[in-house]
Design an enzyme around this catalytic site. Structure first.
Site, PDB file in Angstrom:
ATOM      1  N   LYS A  79       6.590   6.821  -0.280  1.00 11.65           N
ATOM      2  CA  LYS A  79       6.216   5.737  -1.203  1.00 11.65           C
ATOM      3  C   LYS A  79       7.460   4.945  -1.609  1.00 11.65           C
ATOM      4  O   LYS A  79       8.535   5.529  -1.785  1.00 11.65           O
ATOM      5  CB  LYS A  79       5.536   6.371  -2.428  1.00 11.65           C
ATOM      6  N   SER A 154      -1.845   4.480  -7.480  1.00 12.71           N
ATOM      7  CA  SER A 154      -0.931   3.525  -6.913  1.00 12.71           C
ATOM      8  C   SER A 154      -0.341   3.919  -5.559  1.00 12.71           C
ATOM      9  O   SER A 154       0.239   3.073  -4.885  1.00 12.71           O
ATOM     10  CB  SER A 154       0.211   3.285  -7.906  1.00 12.71           C
ATOM     11  N   SER A 178      -2.160   8.847  -9.478  1.00  8.06           N
ATOM     12  CA  SER A 178      -1.781   8.026  -8.322  1.00  8.06           C
ATOM     13  C   SER A 178      -1.633   8.735  -6.989  1.00  8.06           C
ATOM     14  O   SER A 178      -1.459   8.077  -5.969  1.00  8.06           O
ATOM     15  CB  SER A 178      -0.483   7.289  -8.620  1.00  8.06           C
TER      16      SER A 178
HETATM   17  N1  GLN Z   1      -3.545   4.065 -12.672  1.00  5.71           N
HETATM   18  C1  GLN Z   1      -2.665   4.696 -13.613  1.00  5.71           C
HETATM   19  C2  GLN Z   1      -1.724   3.678 -14.201  1.00  5.71           C
HETATM   20  O1  GLN Z   1      -1.804   2.549 -13.819  1.00  5.71           O
HETATM   21  C3  GLN Z   1      -1.912   5.814 -12.968  1.00  5.71           C
HETATM   22  C4  GLN Z   1      -0.852   5.349 -12.085  1.00  5.71           C
HETATM   23  C5  GLN Z   1       0.024   6.443 -11.568  1.00  5.71           C
HETATM   24  O2  GLN Z   1      -0.355   7.604 -11.534  1.00  5.71           O
HETATM   25  N2  GLN Z   1       1.220   6.060 -11.176  1.00  5.71           N
HETATM   26  O3  GLN Z   1      -0.927   3.979 -15.051  1.00  5.71           O
END
Ligand code: GLN
Length: 488
Positions: A79, A154, A178
């Site tokens: 990532k 994400s 995410s």
């Molecule tokens: N969707 C959640 C956020 O926007 C989690 C994102 C993540 O785990 N990085 O904070």
């Protein structure tokens, strides 16, 4: 013999035995990338040249008769918020365009030390803020099961790349879901380790008390192998625990018999898609059939998880993202006439709308007069959520829930409504707030052919129980891999 369909365990074994070269494995994956990538766009950068050099180095090492590492020749996607030395690391943000990582993250070092081949950097929501990979300043990634749908986020690029067989394994990060939510949407396994299980050194921080790096894989065994490699204490991250790392692959053999699994009633309320509920309940039946003991439990403070997360995470983000000032890192605006303008222009032009929203939310919630009302209250809610899990793990070894309330949604469906987007993490956020270990494994397809995820949650540092149950389930209900895509 290993091919692009094989996972990490098979590739590493066959490369080590000399049945296939690391270069052949890589070439096969690059061929698949050429077929799929125009449709899916999982990567921000495919590191073809570097990967070829790394694969040849692995083959040369074998040629010299040296012992190869546990990930010999395994193509791994990383990532874009995890540093790989010398490679552009943008977190899918304009503010970091052109930023070359000056060191390897600890997880990167550990992969390379085991002879892995890093094949590319994957797309993500900017600074990991989002649930669909649509908040990327580069492009949106699409779900390989249906390219009209999002891959989740994400870590959507990592999940899509693994699902389409563009790499054998990928690393993602999970702050509120995410890794697990995109794993569920793309039909792969994704594991969020306990807080402190894996080093965060070289992971660009979003919310430091919640962030963890973890693997996405097409099999539970591959996730176990990856976790064995990346887990363990690190002098560069004082929050990384000094606990010994078990051989997670060995642990898998123990099976699910005798494990007590709790079903929390708060995760099966209206709003949960009936197809998801049916698939998850059927998966629990399978685990029962394999010898698990299932009981109903309650996690009463679950309803505070999303709202308290959306105070804690933006507060930490507003502080962490203060370092992106256009001077020490990334984008600098040539129009700036003084220091104030330099900050304003770099941040105004560099950050996307969701990141700005989080910085404003966090700054507001931490400001004097509001700190008690928002931040302190959210931390108290967090303590209650943690206490719920502690009480539950007195009675059960694992908790089973849906990973997300629905299967993958369509691109654009939730971009105008941030709260609807935030709610797709309603089942994953509690585990980050408590710091325990959790995992998503595929447990079926909807009628329209989209994957559904089963989430398993274990107490802190009990990843072995997660993996045991997930492996037993996978063995009973193997999940198909996507065939090769027609050329775009
Ligand atoms: N969707 C959640 C956020 O926007 C989690 C994102 C993540 O785990 N990085 O904070």
């Amino acid at each position: 013999m290993a091919t692009a369909e094989s996972g990490a365990c098979v590739v590493a074994r066959d490369v080590a035995r000399g049945h296939i070269s690391a270069e052949e494995v890589l070439t096969e994956h690059l061929r698949r990338i050429r077929a799929w990538e125009p449709k899916v766009k999982a990567f921000i950068r495919v590191m073809e040249g570097d990967a070829l050099g790394a694969a040849r180095a692995v083959d040369a090492k074998r040629g010299r008769g040296e012992k190869l590492g546990r990930l010999a020749g395994v193509p791994i996607a990383v990532k874009d918020n995890i540093l790989v030395r010398g490679v552009e690391t943008t977190c899918a943000s304009r503010i970091l365009q052109g930023h070359l990582a000056s060191y390897d993250a600890t997880v990167t070092q550990r992969l390379l030390a085991e002879d892995a081949v890093i094949i590319g950097k994957t797309n993500m929501d900017e600074f990991a803020m989002g649930s669909s990979t649509e908040n990327s300043s580069c492009h949106a990634t699409r779900n390989p099961w249906d390219t009209a749908c999002v891959p989740g986020g994400s870590s959507g690029g990592s999940a899509a790349a693994v699902a389409a067989g563009l790499c054998a394994l990928a690393l993602g990060s999970d702050t509120g879901g995410s890794i697990r939510q995109p794993a569920a949407f793309c039909g792969v396994a994704g594991l969020k380790p306990s807080y402190g299980r894996v080093s965060r050194h070289g992971l660009v921080a979003y919310a430091s008390s919640l962030d963890q790096v973890g693997p996405l894989a097409r099999s539970v065994a591959d996730a176990a192998l990856a976790l064995s490699v990346i887990a363990g204490s690190d002098p560069m991250d004082s929050t990384c625990a000094a606990q010994p790392v078990p051989d997670y692959l060995k642990e898998l053999e123990a099976g699910v018999k005798g494990l007590r699994i709790g079903i929390p009633k708060e995760y099966f309320l209206p709003g949960l898609d009936p197809e998801v509920e049916t698939a998850v309940r059927a998966a629990v039946e399978v685990l029962t059939g394999l010898g698990a003991e299932v009981r109903d439990i309650s996690l009463p403070h679950t309803r505070y998880a999303v709202s308290s997360y959306y105070i804690v995470a933006p507060c930490e983000a507003s502080s962490n993202l203060a370092r992106f000032d256009g001077i020490r890192y990334g984008r600098h605006s040539p129009q700036a006439r003084d220091l104030g303008e330099a900050y304003e222009l770099a941040r105004g032009e560099g950050f996307g709308p969701e990141v700005k929203r989080r910085i404003m939310l966090g700054t507001y919630a931490l400001s004097s007069g509001y700190y008690e009302a928002y931040y302190a209250t959210a931390q108290r809610a967090r303590a209650l959520i943690k206490a719920d899990f502690a009480a539950a793990f007195q009675q059960v070894d694992l908790i089973a829930t849906p990973t997300a309330p629905t299967a993958a949604f369509r691109l654009g469906e939730k971009t105008e409504d941030p709260v609807a987007m935030y709610l797709s993490d309603v089942f994953t956020i509690p585990s980050n707030m408590a710091g325990n270990a959790s995992m998503s494994v595929p447990c079926g397809l909807t009628r329209s052919g989209l994957p559904i995820g089963l989430q398993l949650i274990a107490d802190c540092f009990c990843e072995n129980s997660l993996l045991r149950a997930a492996a037993a389930y996978e063995c009973a209900r193997p999940f198909p891999m996507l065939p090769e895509a027609p050329r775009a």
